[in-house]
Scaffold this motif. Structure first.
Motif, PDB file in Angstrom:
ATOM      1  N   ALA A 169       0.808  -1.220   0.000  1.00  0.00           N
ATOM      2  CA  ALA A 169       0.000   0.000   0.000  1.00  0.00           C
ATOM      3  C   ALA A 169       0.840   1.268   0.000  1.00  0.00           C
ATOM      4  N   PHE A 170       2.017   1.232   0.643  1.00  0.00           N
ATOM      5  CA  PHE A 170       2.755   2.472   0.867  1.00  0.00           C
ATOM      6  C   PHE A 170       4.160   2.526   0.258  1.00  0.00           C
ATOM      7  N   ALA A 171       4.771   1.383  -0.012  1.00  0.00           N
ATOM      8  CA  ALA A 171       6.183   1.392  -0.415  1.00  0.00           C
ATOM      9  C   ALA A 171       6.432   0.900  -1.834  1.00  0.00           C
ATOM     10  N   GLU A 172       5.506   0.121  -2.373  1.00  0.00           N
ATOM     11  CA  GLU A 172       5.740  -0.521  -3.669  1.00  0.00           C
ATOM     12  C   GLU A 172       4.889   0.157  -4.740  1.00  0.00           C
ATOM     13  N   GLU A 173       5.502   1.060  -5.499  1.00  0.00           N
ATOM     14  CA  GLU A 173       4.785   1.888  -6.470  1.00  0.00           C
ATOM     15  C   GLU A 173       4.050   1.067  -7.521  1.00  0.00           C
ATOM     16  N   ASP A 174       4.576  -0.075  -7.884  1.00  0.00           N
ATOM     17  CA  ASP A 174       3.982  -0.866  -8.961  1.00  0.00           C
ATOM     18  C   ASP A 174       2.999  -1.917  -8.466  1.00  0.00           C
ATOM     19  N   SER A 175       2.734  -1.957  -7.177  1.00  0.00           N
ATOM     20  CA  SER A 175       1.801  -2.956  -6.676  1.00  0.00           C
ATOM     21  C   SER A 175       0.370  -2.539  -7.011  1.00  0.00           C
ATOM     22  N   PRO A 176      -0.544  -3.504  -7.173  1.00  0.00           N
ATOM     23  CA  PRO A 176      -1.933  -3.161  -7.490  1.00  0.00           C
ATOM     24  C   PRO A 176      -2.657  -2.468  -6.340  1.00  0.00           C
ATOM     25  N   ALA A 177      -2.044  -2.499  -5.148  1.00  0.00           N
ATOM     26  CA  ALA A 177      -2.680  -1.899  -3.979  1.00  0.00           C
ATOM     27  C   ALA A 177      -2.014  -0.597  -3.538  1.00  0.00           C
ATOM     28  N   PHE A 178      -1.076  -0.080  -4.328  1.00  0.00           N
ATOM     29  CA  PHE A 178      -0.371   1.144  -3.927  1.00  0.00           C
ATOM     30  C   PHE A 178      -1.366   2.291  -3.765  1.00  0.00           C
ATOM     31  N   PHE A 179      -1.336   2.954  -2.609  1.00  0.00           N
ATOM     32  CA  PHE A 179      -2.364   3.941  -2.282  1.00  0.00           C
ATOM     33  C   PHE A 179      -1.797   5.289  -1.865  1.00  0.00           C
ATOM     34  N   ALA A 180      -0.496   5.388  -1.706  1.00  0.00           N
ATOM     35  CA  ALA A 180       0.070   6.635  -1.184  1.00  0.00           C
ATOM     36  C   ALA A 180      -0.224   7.820  -2.101  1.00  0.00           C
ATOM     37  N   GLY A 181      -0.244   7.569  -3.414  1.00  0.00           N
ATOM     38  CA  GLY A 181      -0.495   8.666  -4.347  1.00  0.00           C
ATOM     39  C   GLY A 181      -1.839   9.322  -4.147  1.00  0.00           C
ATOM     40  N   ALA A 182      -2.822   8.566  -3.651  1.00  0.00           N
ATOM     41  CA  ALA A 182      -4.153   9.136  -3.431  1.00  0.00           C
ATOM     42  C   ALA A 182      -4.105  10.308  -2.458  1.00  0.00           C
ATOM     43  N   PHE A 183      -3.180  10.247  -1.520  1.00  0.00           N
ATOM     44  CA  PHE A 183      -3.123  11.287  -0.504  1.00  0.00           C
ATOM     45  C   PHE A 183      -2.511  12.585  -1.031  1.00  0.00           C
ATOM     46  N   GLU A 184      -1.789  12.511  -2.163  1.00  0.00           N
ATOM     47  CA  GLU A 184      -1.365  13.747  -2.811  1.00  0.00           C
ATOM     48  C   GLU A 184      -2.562  14.460  -3.425  1.00  0.00           C
ATOM     49  N   VAL A 185      -3.527  13.692  -3.920  1.00  0.00           N
ATOM     50  CA  VAL A 185      -4.766  14.294  -4.416  1.00  0.00           C
ATOM     51  C   VAL A 185      -5.493  14.988  -3.268  1.00  0.00           C
ATOM     52  N   VAL A 186      -5.563  14.296  -2.135  1.00  0.00           N
ATOM     53  CA  VAL A 186      -6.207  14.891  -0.954  1.00  0.00           C
ATOM     54  C   VAL A 186      -5.448  16.140  -0.507  1.00  0.00           C
ATOM     55  N   GLN A 187      -4.128  16.089  -0.571  1.00  0.00           N
ATOM     56  CA  GLN A 187      -3.309  17.249  -0.216  1.00  0.00           C
ATOM     57  C   GLN A 187      -3.704  18.454  -1.065  1.00  0.00           C
ATOM     58  N   SER A 188      -3.919  18.227  -2.355  1.00  0.00           N
ATOM     59  CA  SER A 188      -4.279  19.342  -3.238  1.00  0.00           C
ATOM     60  C   SER A 188      -5.620  19.940  -2.842  1.00  0.00           C
ATOM     61  N   MET A 189      -6.538  19.126  -2.326  1.00  0.00           N
ATOM     62  CA  MET A 189      -7.842  19.645  -1.909  1.00  0.00           C
ATOM     63  C   MET A 189      -7.693  20.629  -0.757  1.00  0.00           C
ATOM     64  N   TRP A 190      -6.815  20.297   0.193  1.00  0.00           N
ATOM     65  CA  TRP A 190      -6.572  21.207   1.312  1.00  0.00           C
ATOM     66  C   TRP A 190      -5.849  22.477   0.842  1.00  0.00           C
ATOM     67  N   VAL A 191      -4.810  22.280   0.023  1.00  0.00           N
ATOM     68  CA  VAL A 191      -4.035  23.431  -0.440  1.00  0.00           C
ATOM     69  C   VAL A 191      -4.894  24.380  -1.269  1.00  0.00           C
ATOM     70  N   ASP A 192      -5.763  23.817  -2.102  1.00  0.00           N
ATOM     71  CA  ASP A 192      -6.548  24.629  -3.033  1.00  0.00           C
ATOM     72  C   ASP A 192      -7.940  24.982  -2.514  1.00  0.00           C
ATOM     73  N   GLU A 193      -8.224  24.647  -1.269  1.00  0.00           N
ATOM     74  CA  GLU A 193      -9.558  24.937  -0.721  1.00  0.00           C
ATOM     75  C   GLU A 193      -9.960  26.401  -0.878  1.00  0.00           C
ATOM     76  N   PRO A 194      -9.058  27.386  -0.631  1.00  0.00           N
ATOM     77  CA  PRO A 194      -9.475  28.788  -0.820  1.00  0.00           C
ATOM     78  C   PRO A 194      -9.908  29.084  -2.259  1.00  0.00           C
TER      79      PRO A 194
END
Length: 353
Positions: free
Chosen positions: A94-119
């Motif tokens: 989920a967190f360390a293997e970029e090519d795994s079918p379960a890699f999920f860390a990238g999703a949190f960069e999307v969430v990060q953008s929601m907070w940054v761009d909220e204004p």
């Protein structure tokens, strides 16, 4: 103030505590991902905070606090006897293997953008003018590619394309493909790797994404089989393509019907339009579930503002559902529309004249 049911209030407070914890942990996930902390633990061997600090070069006090927070979230394992931390095979996927079918860390960069761009989104609510994809923070572009790539790696050439009528045979023999709204080019590159006899063209209106896609294609060794160009869904060059693909982007367009009409003009007579969209049912009530929660949130902060910033501004949203997507295709002049396959996160449609 209206009287509240004490039990319902307690239940709500419990859910809110969980949501605050998830929000806080999301920031820690982005931090650990960017600093390479998960990858430093990918071997699964127990490691103390002191050893992690020595391994990564970061200050031990920071590392120890991050590890404790991850252990509290259940995202790393903690052994009290040895005061050490480790990643299970599942956590590593989920967190360390970029090519795994379960890699999920990238999703949190999307969430990060929601907070940054909220204004910016707040202002869009007030003005009604929308917010273009290109107006968001760069973490959105990178995060979107990293969030969707594992699914594409797992399904695109293994199940999605084979589910289309006769399309894979064309690609194996040598076909012309337009990947519209290609972003950083992950989907285009995967197809080029799987079907070396075919020729691929990736189009996106976002210039920096096209530049990144070109770099990625060269790194993947398929730069000679892909042409990436800056173009919108309504003006990409016509070429009588055997296949036109749109991955998780049709709902972001202001005029998806107009885009569909252009696709119809650009396709060969027996060509197919492959539409991959976020999984959604046709009624709001059916979408009130964990996946729908994620997609409605992303749609509020990213997808709907993007559509409303463009001409027409149809505002399909990320939970459009099959009936509304079918209407788009029929209004664009197509007569054949069916769901070819699906996953818990995506629906795959084949559209033909």
């Amino acid at each position: 103030m209206r009287a509240a049911d004490p039990q319902k209030l307690d239940d709500l407070m419990g859910r809110l505590v969980g949501d605050v914890g998830a929000s806080v942990t999301g920031a820690l996930i982005v931090l650990g991902d960017q600093l390479g902390l998960y990858k430093a633990m990918a071997d699964g061997k127990p490691v103390t905070s002191q050893a992690m600090a020595a391994r990564t070069g970061f200050k031990e006090r920071y590392v120890r606090e991050w590890l404790a927070g991850q252990a509290a979230a259940g995202y790393v394992d903690y052994d009290e006897a040895s005061d050490s931390f480790s990643l299970s095979p599942e956590q590593a996927m989920a967190f360390a293997e970029e090519d795994s079918p379960a890699f999920f860390a990238g999703a949190f960069e999307v969430v990060q953008s929601m907070w940054v761009d909220e204004p910016k989104v707040e202002e869009a609510f007030r003005s009604g003018k929308g917010l273009g994809w290109h107006e968001h923070s760069t973490c959105l572009f990178r995060g979107t590619e990293r969030f969707f790539r594992p699914g594409y790696n797992t399904h695109l050439t293994a199940t999605w394309i084979p589910a289309l009528d006769g399309v894979e045979d064309k690609l194996l023999q040598g076909a012309s493909v337009a990947d519209v709204g290609c972003g950083h080019g992950s989907s285009t590159i995967l197809m080029a790797q799987a079907y070396p006899k075919s020729r691929f063209f990736g189009f996106d209106y976002h210039g920096p994404s096209i530049e990144r896609a070109r770099e990625a294609a060269e790194q993947a060794g398929v730069g000679d089989r892909i042409v990436f160009e800056r173009a919108s869904a309504k003006d990409f060059p016509e070429g009588k393509y055997d296949l036109v693909t749109m991955f998780d982007c049709l709902h972001d367009m202001g005029d998806p019907v107009g885009a569909g009409r252009h696709v119809k003009e650009a396709l060969a007579a027996d060509g197919s339009w492959m539409i991959v969209e976020p999984f959604a049912c046709d009624s709001l009530k059916e979408n009130l579930n964990p996946v729908g929660r994620i997609y409605y949130g992303a749609s509020t902060m990213i997808c709907t503002p993007a559509s409303l910033s463009q001409e027409v501004g149809l505002g399909l949203g990320a939970q459009a559902g099959e009936m509304r997507l079918r209407k788009v295709a029929l209004d664009a002049g197509f007569s054949h529309f069916h769901r070819a396959t699906e996953t818990p996160f995506n629906m795959v449609f084949e559209v033909k004249s």
